[in-house]
Structures are given as C-alpha cells and as structure tokens.
Design a protein around this motif. Structure first.
Motif, mmCIF file in Angstrom:
data_model
loop_
_atom_site.group_PDB
_atom_site.id
_atom_site.type_symbol
_atom_site.label_atom_id
_atom_site.label_comp_id
_atom_site.label_asym_id
_atom_site.label_seq_id
_atom_site.Cartn_x
_atom_site.Cartn_y
_atom_site.Cartn_z
ATOM 1 N N TYR A 165 38.783 44.605 53.797
ATOM 2 C CA TYR A 165 39.834 44.176 53.263
ATOM 3 C C TYR A 165 40.401 42.984 53.423
ATOM 4 O O TYR A 165 40.799 42.274 52.484
ATOM 5 N N ASP A 172 38.438 40.461 51.726
ATOM 6 C CA ASP A 172 38.828 40.119 50.427
ATOM 7 C C ASP A 172 40.110 39.441 50.062
ATOM 8 O O ASP A 172 40.410 39.208 48.925
ATOM 9 N N SER A 176 42.281 52.443 47.081
ATOM 10 C CA SER A 176 42.361 52.034 45.638
ATOM 11 C C SER A 176 41.787 50.750 45.383
ATOM 12 O O SER A 176 41.860 49.978 46.423
ATOM 13 N N ARG A 177 41.693 50.270 44.198
ATOM 14 C CA ARG A 177 41.368 48.908 43.632
ATOM 15 C C ARG A 177 42.741 48.203 43.952
ATOM 16 O O ARG A 177 43.800 48.182 43.711
ATOM 17 N N THR A 178 42.408 46.665 44.464
ATOM 18 C CA THR A 178 43.760 45.898 44.508
ATOM 19 C C THR A 178 43.467 44.583 43.975
ATOM 20 O O THR A 178 42.157 44.197 43.885
ATOM 21 N N ASP A 179 44.418 43.611 43.905
ATOM 22 C CA ASP A 179 44.168 42.217 43.377
ATOM 23 C C ASP A 179 44.379 41.753 44.820
ATOM 24 O O ASP A 179 44.515 42.084 45.988
ATOM 25 N N THR A 209 48.089 47.315 43.884
ATOM 26 C CA THR A 209 47.152 48.080 43.210
ATOM 27 C C THR A 209 47.583 48.390 41.863
ATOM 28 O O THR A 209 46.652 48.740 41.061
ATOM 29 N N ALA A 234 43.147 43.872 39.583
ATOM 30 C CA ALA A 234 42.768 44.489 40.663
ATOM 31 C C ALA A 234 41.124 44.889 40.801
ATOM 32 O O ALA A 234 40.617 45.691 39.875
ATOM 33 N N ASN A 235 40.473 43.891 41.402
ATOM 34 C CA ASN A 235 39.380 44.052 41.709
ATOM 35 C C ASN A 235 38.354 44.051 42.952
ATOM 36 O O ASN A 235 37.155 43.868 42.759
ATOM 37 N N GLY A 278 37.910 46.296 46.233
ATOM 38 C CA GLY A 278 38.246 47.777 46.962
ATOM 39 C C GLY A 278 37.458 48.804 45.662
ATOM 40 O O GLY A 278 37.085 48.243 44.642
ATOM 41 N N PRO A 279 37.755 50.192 46.037
ATOM 42 C CA PRO A 279 38.291 50.597 47.270
ATOM 43 C C PRO A 279 37.280 50.711 48.481
ATOM 44 O O PRO A 279 36.135 50.472 48.293
#
Length: 159
Positions: free
Chosen positions: A66, A69, A86-89, A94, A99-100, A102-103
């Motif tokens: 994390y 990124d 979750s996917r995050t920016d 989230t 938001a690309n 993760g997760p």
C-alpha cells in the motif's frame, strides 16, 4: 489317535489373557500416553504461534505494498480495513473513479493468540473488538496483547 494332554475333553485349552499379560499391556499403553500427550498439546500452541507469524507477514506485506503505491503513505488507522481490502486512488480514497490500486488483502485475518484471539479489528489503541494494534505513522502492526507470551517467553506483541 493320540491327543495332546491339554486338549482332552476334561481339560479344554486355556482361553483369553492372563492377568499379568493385561497388566503389561496397560502399563505399556500408559507409558506411550505419557510420552505422546505433552507433545500433542505443545503442537496446538506451536500452530497458533506459526499462524501469528504468517498473519503478521501477510499484513506487513500488504501495508508495505500500500505504501509503495501511495507515495510512502500508510493506511489510516480509522479506515485501515477498507483501504487494504478495497481499490483505492493515489490519495487512499476508496469511492473514487480513479481507484486503481489494490486490494492488498481479501479480508483481515483474526488474531490467533492471546485474550483477543478471534478478533480481526484493527485500531491504534486497545479496544474490546480489536485483534491488531496498528501505528499509522510507521506502518507497524502487532497483535493486541500486552503481557502474553509464547512457550519460549517471547511476547506476542514483539513478533
């Protein structure tokens, strides 16, 4: 026809085990149980310690990925589970169209040791449903234990 002296109709052959044979078998089983039971009970404790090491390695890897990124920023303590699962920016949001990242984990594992075993909550301080203590400034994570230790005396929160 000759018959064996022990097989005549007056003296049938002895059947079953003697008392001495039964006592010997019980003694041998007792000795084997005395050796095996302590080894089996240590196995349960050892498996919890191994699960803790594996869970911590997985959580620490997810935190590091994390941070990689997100330009070195760690997940927040209040939103840790959402940001890791979750996917995050790039800012850690989230609910974003960008938001690309993760997760990093599917779910947060439950703490396998101590009084908080079974809890998967993550917070910066001790609380009833918390299984893991997380420091968002450093990215450090440890089980929510204070004085509990493994069989060798190593504190769980020092793993």
């Amino acid at each position: 026809m000759l018959q064996h002296p022990l097989t005549t109709s007056k003296n049938p052959p002895p059947r079953g085990f003697s008392l001495l044979e039964l006592v010997l078998v019980v003694a041998i089983v007792g000795i084997l149980a005395a050796i095996a039971i302590p080894r089996l009970s240590r196995g349960v404790t050892g498996s919890s310690d191994s699960a803790l090491s594996a869970d911590l390695a997985m959580l620490r890897t997810a935190i590091e990925n994390y941070a990689t990124d997100h330009a070195g920023a760690f997940p927040s303590a209040s939103n840790f589970a959402t940001q890791i699962t979750s996917r995050t920016d790039a800012s850690g949001n989230t609910a974003s169209a960008a938001a690309n990242f993760g997760p990093y984990l599917q779910t947060i594992p439950a703490c396998p040791v101590g009084a908080r075993a079974g809890n998967s909550g993550i917070a910066a301080a001790d609380a009833p449903a918390v299984g893991w203590i997380y420091n968002p400034a450093t990215g450090a994570i440890a089980p929510d234990t204070t004085t509990e230790a493994d069989a060798t005396g190593k504190l769980y929160n020092a793993y």
